[in-house]
Design a protein around this motif. Structure first.
Motif, PDB file in Angstrom:
ATOM      1  N   HIS A 394       0.816  -1.220   0.000  1.00  0.00           N
ATOM      2  CA  HIS A 394       0.000   0.000   0.000  1.00  0.00           C
ATOM      3  C   HIS A 394       0.846   1.266   0.000  1.00  0.00           C
ATOM      4  CE1 HIS A 394       0.896  -0.783   4.211  1.00  0.00           C
ATOM      5  NE2 HIS A 394       0.409   0.372   4.581  1.00  0.00           N
ATOM      6  N   ARG A 395       2.037   1.221   0.555  1.00  0.00           N
ATOM      7  CA  ARG A 395       2.891   2.412   0.564  1.00  0.00           C
ATOM      8  C   ARG A 395       3.453   2.694  -0.833  1.00  0.00           C
ATOM      9  NH1 ARG A 395       2.320   3.975   5.407  1.00  0.00           N
ATOM     10  NH2 ARG A 395       2.452   2.605   7.229  1.00  0.00           N
ATOM     11  N   ILE A 396       3.652   1.669  -1.625  1.00  0.00           N
ATOM     12  CA  ILE A 396       4.048   1.875  -3.015  1.00  0.00           C
ATOM     13  C   ILE A 396       2.908   2.555  -3.765  1.00  0.00           C
ATOM     14  CG2 ILE A 396       4.766   0.760  -5.164  1.00  0.00           C
ATOM     15  CD1 ILE A 396       6.848   0.599  -2.924  1.00  0.00           C
ATOM     16  N   PHE A 397       1.684   2.063  -3.568  1.00  0.00           N
ATOM     17  CA  PHE A 397       0.538   2.683  -4.243  1.00  0.00           C
ATOM     18  C   PHE A 397       0.409   4.156  -3.880  1.00  0.00           C
ATOM     19  CE2 PHE A 397      -3.726   4.328  -3.562  1.00  0.00           C
ATOM     20  CZ  PHE A 397      -4.145   4.444  -4.884  1.00  0.00           C
ATOM     21  N   MET A 398       0.444   4.488  -2.589  1.00  0.00           N
ATOM     22  CA  MET A 398       0.209   5.867  -2.179  1.00  0.00           C
ATOM     23  C   MET A 398       1.288   6.797  -2.712  1.00  0.00           C
ATOM     24  SD  MET A 398      -1.536   5.557   1.638  1.00  0.00           S
ATOM     25  CE  MET A 398      -0.445   4.323   2.356  1.00  0.00           C
ATOM     26  N   SER A 399       2.528   6.322  -2.765  1.00  0.00           N
ATOM     27  CA  SER A 399       3.620   7.142  -3.283  1.00  0.00           C
ATOM     28  C   SER A 399       3.499   7.347  -4.784  1.00  0.00           C
ATOM     29  CB  SER A 399       4.960   6.491  -2.938  1.00  0.00           C
ATOM     30  OG  SER A 399       5.117   6.373  -1.531  1.00  0.00           O
ATOM     31  N   LEU A 400       3.177   6.279  -5.522  1.00  0.00           N
ATOM     32  CA  LEU A 400       2.990   6.416  -6.966  1.00  0.00           C
ATOM     33  C   LEU A 400       1.795   7.305  -7.283  1.00  0.00           C
ATOM     34  CD1 LEU A 400       3.672   2.737  -8.080  1.00  0.00           C
ATOM     35  CD2 LEU A 400       5.166   4.711  -8.466  1.00  0.00           C
ATOM     36  N   PHE A 401       0.747   7.207  -6.472  1.00  0.00           N
ATOM     37  CA  PHE A 401      -0.435   8.056  -6.635  1.00  0.00           C
ATOM     38  C   PHE A 401      -0.023   9.528  -6.591  1.00  0.00           C
ATOM     39  CE2 PHE A 401      -3.863  10.612  -5.015  1.00  0.00           C
ATOM     40  CZ  PHE A 401      -5.040  10.061  -5.495  1.00  0.00           C
ATOM     41  N   VAL A 402       0.800   9.884  -5.592  1.00  0.00           N
ATOM     42  CA  VAL A 402       1.257  11.273  -5.453  1.00  0.00           C
ATOM     43  C   VAL A 402       2.101  11.678  -6.653  1.00  0.00           C
ATOM     44  CG1 VAL A 402       2.704  12.826  -4.082  1.00  0.00           C
ATOM     45  CG2 VAL A 402       1.105  11.276  -2.936  1.00  0.00           C
ATOM     46  N   ALA A 403       3.013  10.803  -7.066  1.00  0.00           N
ATOM     47  CA  ALA A 403       3.869  11.124  -8.209  1.00  0.00           C
ATOM     48  C   ALA A 403       3.048  11.368  -9.470  1.00  0.00           C
ATOM     49  CB  ALA A 403       4.871   9.996  -8.448  1.00  0.00           C
ATOM     50  N   GLY A 404       1.957  10.629  -9.625  1.00  0.00           N
ATOM     51  CA  GLY A 404       1.140  10.764 -10.813  1.00  0.00           C
ATOM     52  C   GLY A 404       0.334  12.046 -10.881  1.00  0.00           C
ATOM     53  N   GLY A 415      -3.774  -1.990  -6.569  1.00  0.00           N
ATOM     54  CA  GLY A 415      -3.561  -1.995  -5.121  1.00  0.00           C
ATOM     55  C   GLY A 415      -4.193  -0.863  -4.361  1.00  0.00           C
ATOM     56  N   PHE A 416      -5.122  -0.128  -4.984  1.00  0.00           N
ATOM     57  CA  PHE A 416      -5.688   1.046  -4.306  1.00  0.00           C
ATOM     58  C   PHE A 416      -6.538   0.675  -3.094  1.00  0.00           C
ATOM     59  CE2 PHE A 416      -8.712  -0.199  -7.537  1.00  0.00           C
ATOM     60  CZ  PHE A 416      -9.963  -0.017  -6.963  1.00  0.00           C
ATOM     61  N   GLU A 417      -7.075  -0.545  -3.063  1.00  0.00           N
ATOM     62  CA  GLU A 417      -7.922  -0.933  -1.928  1.00  0.00           C
ATOM     63  C   GLU A 417      -7.123  -1.044  -0.631  1.00  0.00           C
ATOM     64  OE1 GLU A 417      -7.258  -2.863  -4.538  1.00  0.00           O
ATOM     65  OE2 GLU A 417      -9.098  -3.497  -5.586  1.00  0.00           O
ATOM     66  N   ASP A 418      -5.807  -1.219  -0.743  1.00  0.00           N
ATOM     67  CA  ASP A 418      -4.991  -1.502   0.438  1.00  0.00           C
ATOM     68  C   ASP A 418      -4.688  -0.289   1.306  1.00  0.00           C
ATOM     69  OD1 ASP A 418      -4.909  -4.177  -0.214  1.00  0.00           O
ATOM     70  OD2 ASP A 418      -3.024  -4.029  -1.322  1.00  0.00           O
ATOM     71  N   VAL A 419      -5.161   0.901   0.910  1.00  0.00           N
ATOM     72  CA  VAL A 419      -4.937   2.069   1.783  1.00  0.00           C
ATOM     73  C   VAL A 419      -5.602   1.863   3.132  1.00  0.00           C
ATOM     74  CG1 VAL A 419      -4.678   3.670  -0.136  1.00  0.00           C
ATOM     75  CG2 VAL A 419      -6.951   3.320   0.864  1.00  0.00           C
TER      76      VAL A 419
END
Length: 451
Positions: A394-404, A415-419
């Motif tokens: 989930h930390r990979i998802f949240m970081s990539l989300f911000v970068a995007g 993996g967005f459900e894992d927040v």
């Protein structure tokens, strides 16, 4: 059919956002309340999947935990450990598995401790070996040195155990929580460099506040714990700086003013390092004790220069720093992150692979043959329009989300459900800033995209 999250870029990031309460502080407070005799209260607790897993495990040990608006009430088991004879489910939480495995050594009867597929891949052998040195009778049920395990119970005798310091601080935390329940004093000797010392300090503070008799060497390689009783306490949980790092990173990528609430400003968390890192990048950060808030001013919205960061004591913000580095016009070098290869995903390699797919110039750095950090040379923006994988983390998802958010076109993420594991309100907070998200089926992804 797997679902992906399509996220459109935004033009600005400003407003008021709430930082979640600390997950590690909440988990430790629940443990202390469970092991104490009497009633403890935990105010401003974080309610997410991983704290729910800790509560479920502690209820299995005999604690009564009641959820109220704004606080938990915990009736502990005291010095009498119950004869539970059951399976304790740790799901994906390494901390829950490791601590319950250690505590089960002091139980009078057998206990099985298990977890999900991600947890069963993680390294557990050093903890199991150390507990055996203290008199525990533990067996791996499937793969040797990994979950699930059966702890046959019968009590911890005490004595001296040895642990490596460069795999997981949770090994040390687990034995520190169980050590007061041993028949005799427990000595822990740590070999090599001690990574993530801030998490150990949080554990030591929790134990000391609960009346546990212990001593630790200045270099944090030697620990002595006397048999002692946990005392009840009422605690207030402060902000989580790993969760705050995603909001802070977004604030650093766009010009404007951002206000973060539920911020007390003082913390033992190593991930507090995100604040001075942003300040070095040219972002202004101030604290308001009266309103429990953090004010972030970023008039330029441009990160320039060459920077180097040692993350030995703040590994959980490694993915966040990779996302930030993608926009540093100059370079950002991160070292000391080798411990992250033992997390849910090998986080340095994961972020490097996914950011490279998005067009970022990022290079994995090795030390002594081990993945230890990265060097990223950023740019003003990137085309976007790619599908990026969370690697089950989930930390990979949240970081990539911000970068995007600062790319030119929408990306899709797995993996967005894992927040829900640590930051359940993640989507809600970013929606306040105008982020638009849509769940789409994987087959709708553009041809050639890989997740």
């Amino acid at each position: 059919m797997r679902m992906l999250l399509k996220v459109d870029p935004i033009d600005s990031f400003s407003g008021t956002f709430r930082v979640p309460s600390s997950k590690p502080e909440t988990q430790r407070a629940i443990l202390v309340g469970t092991l104490a005799e009497g009633t403890s209260r935990v105010y401003n607790d974080l309610r997410c999947d991983e704290t729910e897993t800790m509560k479920a495990a502690c209820r299995a040990l005999g604690a009564e935990i009641t959820e109220h608006e704004g606080f938990l009430e915990i009736k502990g088991i005291g010095g009498t450990l119950p004869d539970i004879r059951r399976v304790v489910q740790s799901r994906g939480s390494g901390l829950v598995f490791r601590i319950v495995t250690a505590l089960a050594s002091a139980l009078p009867s057998p206990t099985v401790v298990t977890g999900d597929a991600t947890l069963r891949k993680r390294v557990m052998a050093p903890l199991l070996d150390a507990l055996r040195e203290l008199g525990a009778d533990i067996e791996s049920i499937a793969d040797e040195g990994k979950a699930p395990i059966v702890n046959w119970g019968g009590g911890l005798k005490g004595g001296t155990c040895r642990l490596p310091g460069d795999i997981s601080s949770q090994f040390i935390t687990a034995i520190l929580f169980a050590a007061p329940l041993a028949e005799g004093p427990v000595e822990i000797e740590v070999t090599g460099e001690v990574y993530s010392q801030s998490y150990i300090r949080q554990t030591l503070a929790s134990l000391t506040d609960a009346g546990i008799k212990l001593a630790v060497s200045e270099d944090m390689r030697h620990y002595h714990v006397e048999p002692s009783h946990y005392q009840t306490q009422d605690v207030t949980i402060h902000e989580d700086y790993t969760s705050a790092s995603y909001l802070l990173a977004a604030a650093a990528l766009f010009p404007g003013r951002t206000v973060l609430t539920n911020v007390y400003g003082d913390s033992l968390q190593g991930e507090f390092a995100i604040v001075p890192i942003l300040e070095k990048l040219g972002v202004s950060v101030t604290f308001d004790e009266d309103t429990l808030s953090m004010i972030v001013d970023n008039p330029e919205g441009s990160l320039c220069g060459d920077f180097e960061v040692d993350v030995m004591d703040c590994p959980n913000i490694v993915p966040t720093l990779a996302a930030l580095g993608a926009y540093v016009q100059g370079s950002l070098k991160v070292t000391g992150g080798r411990l992250t290869r033992f997390h849910k995903a090998s986080r340095i390699e994961a972020m490097a692979a996914e950011l490279t797919r998005a067009g970022v110039d990022i290079e994995v750095l090795y030390a002594d043959g081990v993945c230890d950090g990265f060097l990223v040379r950023g740019a003003q923006t990137y085309p976007g329009g790619v599908t990026l994988s969370s690697w089950g983390d989930h930390r990979i998802f949240m970081s990539l989300f911000v970068a995007g958010l600062r790319m030119q076109s929408a990306n899709r993420f797995s993996g967005f459900e894992d927040v829900k594991l640590s930051f359940p309100s993640f989507m809600e907070e970013f929606t306040k800033a105008g982020a638009r998200t849509t769940a789409v089926e994987e087959e709708d992804a553009p041809a050639g995209a890989v997740a």
